[in-house]
Design a protein around this motif. Structure first.
Motif, short mmCIF file in Angstrom:
data_model
loop_
_atom_site.label_atom_id
_atom_site.label_comp_id
_atom_site.label_asym_id
_atom_site.label_seq_id
_atom_site.Cartn_x
_atom_site.Cartn_y
_atom_site.Cartn_z
N ASN A 234 -8.94 1.69 -9.95
CA ASN A 234 -7.77 2.52 -10.26
C ASN A 234 -6.73 2.50 -9.14
O ASN A 234 -5.72 3.20 -9.22
N GLY A 235 -6.99 1.72 -8.09
CA GLY A 235 -6.04 1.62 -7.00
C GLY A 235 -6.20 2.68 -5.93
O GLY A 235 -5.35 2.81 -5.05
N LYS A 236 -7.32 3.41 -5.94
CA LYS A 236 -7.56 4.41 -4.91
C LYS A 236 -8.18 3.74 -3.70
O LYS A 236 -9.13 2.98 -3.81
N ILE A 237 -7.65 4.02 -2.50
CA ILE A 237 -8.16 3.42 -1.27
C ILE A 237 -9.43 4.15 -0.85
O ILE A 237 -9.39 5.34 -0.52
N SER A 238 -10.54 3.41 -0.86
CA SER A 238 -11.81 4.01 -0.48
C SER A 238 -12.05 3.91 1.02
O SER A 238 -12.55 4.84 1.64
N ILE A 239 -11.72 2.74 1.60
CA ILE A 239 -11.94 2.53 3.03
C ILE A 239 -10.71 1.82 3.60
O ILE A 239 -10.16 0.91 2.99
N SER A 240 -10.30 2.24 4.81
CA SER A 240 -9.20 1.60 5.52
C SER A 240 -9.46 1.72 7.01
O SER A 240 -10.19 2.63 7.45
N ARG A 249 -3.46 6.23 -2.31
CA ARG A 249 -3.22 5.29 -3.41
C ARG A 249 -2.60 4.01 -2.86
O ARG A 249 -1.80 4.03 -1.92
N LEU A 250 -2.99 2.88 -3.46
CA LEU A 250 -2.48 1.59 -3.02
C LEU A 250 -0.97 1.50 -3.24
O LEU A 250 -0.25 0.87 -2.45
N GLN A 251 -0.48 2.15 -4.29
CA GLN A 251 0.96 2.11 -4.59
C GLN A 251 1.80 2.75 -3.49
O GLN A 251 3.00 2.50 -3.40
N ASP A 252 1.16 3.59 -2.64
CA ASP A 252 1.92 4.23 -1.57
C ASP A 252 2.24 3.27 -0.43
O ASP A 252 3.11 3.55 0.40
#
Length: 621
Positions: A234-240, A249-252
């Protein structure tokens, strides 16, 4: 007189200096030549520099997109996949434990089993550094290794909805990531249905702290403008590597077009890496992404083009500086070469060429000899493999089994030997002295002696085989005739099995491992090796009898497996760890267990060289 005059005419030109022509040019117009040469060199360097800049830039972009980015992505994806796969395997082992399933289905009424259940759960958690949990479908009890009986599930409690959704999913394994913004922790939960997926006894699994992966992400940052993310479908960032981005969110952080392309391509291209280049307000970007093989999450790495190509500007400046410096040196060198050192330089070049030619000839000879030697060793490998039992012969006699044969060099001194008898079979696993070709020659000699022993009318017992092998090997190596220049021999284990289910074992410095009813028993061999000068099996060598039942397993291994060094402290693998690995993987098929034991050794060895030849044999009756 005529002959003398002719001879003088022939010799006169040879007395002239070979550099007289260059001396004349220097005298008439050395500076003109230097100026002309420098002009040509300037033009050549400029053309070369510009073309080299363009070629290097294109090559660096290709290398970045096809090698560097792929390497970074593959490296971190492999670590994550291995960690998730290992957690899945552990979760499956926990969830399919028949004793726990039966205890849950009985409503946890047997209080005698509860301490054993808690002990098993805490042991797994401590050994693998996981959070282990069990949830009973019938009672709703939620067990964890930290708080034991922690909670009771309630359908009206929103925090417990994961449990009921997992039961209704019909999927054996469900993966969930939980990110705690307050504690800055990211946990992966492996939810596994216990037993039958249609009528599960509950949900069990493990929780893995992925926070250390975020730390590892930062090690792969090439610059301050690079980003490494692990996102769900869904494009949610789990790890960075930037903890503040986790849970976002990846869209950010990417244009909508790019983020949508990543999700669409990841769904179609599978686990193959895909590279995207795009332009935004801050400049050109390179991005690579790949779906993990262990789950549907997507690993993404992005870097600013200016960060990776910035060094090209330094190359351009260095090129112009080099042109100036080279021109100054060329003027000096041209003048000196034209007036003083042309002839010595020519001689040195000729000498260098002669030396280079001689080196090439010597190198060619060494290469040819090395090729012949390598071909001979590979032929020796073919011969050695021909005396080992074929896979078809092993399958015919043993059926369920595995064999791990890994010589340290191309050939080695470890071997396995099998012979069918009228009512069963006889197997020998041996570790001969030496490695490489000497060890391989010893295995062939031992193989010949074993065939000679088995050619007798009556099949001898394992203890008799070892005694007879010791006697004949000493005779073959002149051990009893005073020639003690060498002291070679072998360690071995001999098994004799009849179709009535009776197994006889005798060993010389080699143990047998028997797995029966979930327990692993070790039978140690005689303390002496076979064929050595001081080897003796007169009184204290005897057979050990074992009653084999259906499903029992027997394992034999040479010391190459247990002596292999590795791990974080570079210690030997050890017999204790080998025994534990057998015990913990009895749920696997014998073939899968063999693959698991090989993988465990490879992971433990890491980058360390193989210390010894290795043979491991496993048999399921």
């Amino acid at each position: 007189m005529i002959g003398v005059n002719l001879l003088r005419k022939v010799k006169m030109p040879m007395k002239k200096s070979p550099f007289g022509k260059y001396e004349k040019i220097v005298n008439k117009g050395t500076m003109n030549v230097i100026f002309f040469a420098c002009s040509i060199i300037i033009i050549a360097i400029l053309i070369t520099g510009i073309s080299s800049y363009a070629i290097v830039k294109k090559a660096m972009i290709d290398k970045l997109q096809k090698q560097d980015l792929v390497y970074i992505l593959k490296s971190i994806s492999t670590q994550i996949d291995e960690r998730i796969d290992r957690a899945k395997e552990t979760s499956l082992i926990l969830a399919d434990n028949p004793e726990v399933i039966q205890w849950f289905e009985d409503g946890e009424t047997d209080k005698k089993f509860e301490p054993l259940f808690i002990e098993q759960m805490t042991h797994v958690a401590k050994t693998l550094n996981y959070t282990v949990f069990f949830t009973n479908r019938k009672t709703g009890h939620y067990w964890t290794n930290s708080n034991l009986l922690t909670d009771t599930m309630n359908k009206d409690d929103t925090a417990d909805q994961w449990f009921y959704k997992t039961l209704a999913s019909g999927q054996k394994i469900t993966l969930n990531i939980d990110h705690n913004n307050v504690l800055n922790q990211t946990n992966l939960w492996i939810d596994t249905l216990m037993g039958d997926i249609h009528e599960p006894a509950g949900v069990a699994g493990v929780g893995v702290d992925l926070q250390d992966i975020s730390t590892e992400f930062s090690n792969y940052k090439i610059s301050d403008k690079s980003n490494l993310w692990l996102v769900d479908t869904n494009g949610k960032i789990s790890i960075s590597e930037d903890i503040e981005q986790s849970g976002g969110r990846l869209q950010d952080y990417l244009p909508d077009k790019v983020s949508n392309e990543i999700k669409n391509d990841a769904a179609q291209s599978g686990d193959k890496p895909t590279v995207i280049s795009y332009q935004d307000q801050s400049g050109q970007k390179d991005l690579i992404f790949q779906k993990l093989t262990s789950c549907n999450w997507i690993l993404i790495f992005q870097i600013d083009r200016s960060e990776t190509m910035g060094f090209l500007n330094s190359i351009m400046i260095s090129t112009f500086v080099s042109i100036t410096v080279v021109l100054i040196f060329l003027i000096i060198v041209f003048y000196v070469v034209s007036t003083r050192i042309a002839n010595p330089y020519k001689k040195s070049v000729q000498l260098n060429l002669e030396l280079e030619k001689e080196v090439q000839e010597r190198t060619s000879e060494i290469r040819a000899q090395n090729k012949k030697m390598t071909e001979s060793i590979y032929y020796a490998k073919t011969i050695q493999e021909s005396i080992l039992p074929s896979s078809e012969y092993l399958q015919k006699i043993l059926a369920n089994h595995f064999v791990l044969w890994r010589p340290r060099d191309i050939v080695g001194g470890d071997f396995y030997w099998l012979r069918e008898t009228d009512d069963g079979w006889v197997m020998v696993v041996g570790d001969c002295t030496g490695h490489g070709v000497p060890g391989a020659l010893m295995t062939m000699a031992v193989n010949s002696i074993l065939s000679n022993i088995m050619s007798q009318n009556e099949i001898p017992s394992p203890a008799v085989i070892i005694k007879e092998l010791n006697r004949q090997l000493k005779d073959a190596l002149n051990k009893e005739k005073g020639d003690h220049s060498t002291d070679d021999g072998l360690d071995a284990a001999v098994l004799s099995y009849d179709n009535r289910g009776r197994l006889l074992y005798a060993g010389a410095k080699m143990s047998m491992y028997v797995a029966s009813s979930g327990q692993v028993t070790v039978y140690d061999g005689h303390k002496s090796g076979i064929g050595y000068i001081k080897s003796s099996f007169d009184e204290d060598m005897f057979d050990a009898g074992v009653r084999i039942n259906r499903g029992d397993r027997v394992y034999l291994t040479t010391d190459g497996y247990v002596d292999q060094n590795g791990g974080s402290h570079d210690y030997s693998f050890g017999k204790s760890k080998f025994r534990k690995n057998i015990s913990h993987t009895l749920k696997l098929s014998i073939y899968e267990q063999g693959k698991w034991l090989e993988k465990v050794l490879t992971d433990y060895q890491g980058q360390e060289p193989q210390r010894d030849d290795i043979v491991v044999v496993g048999i399921e009756f």
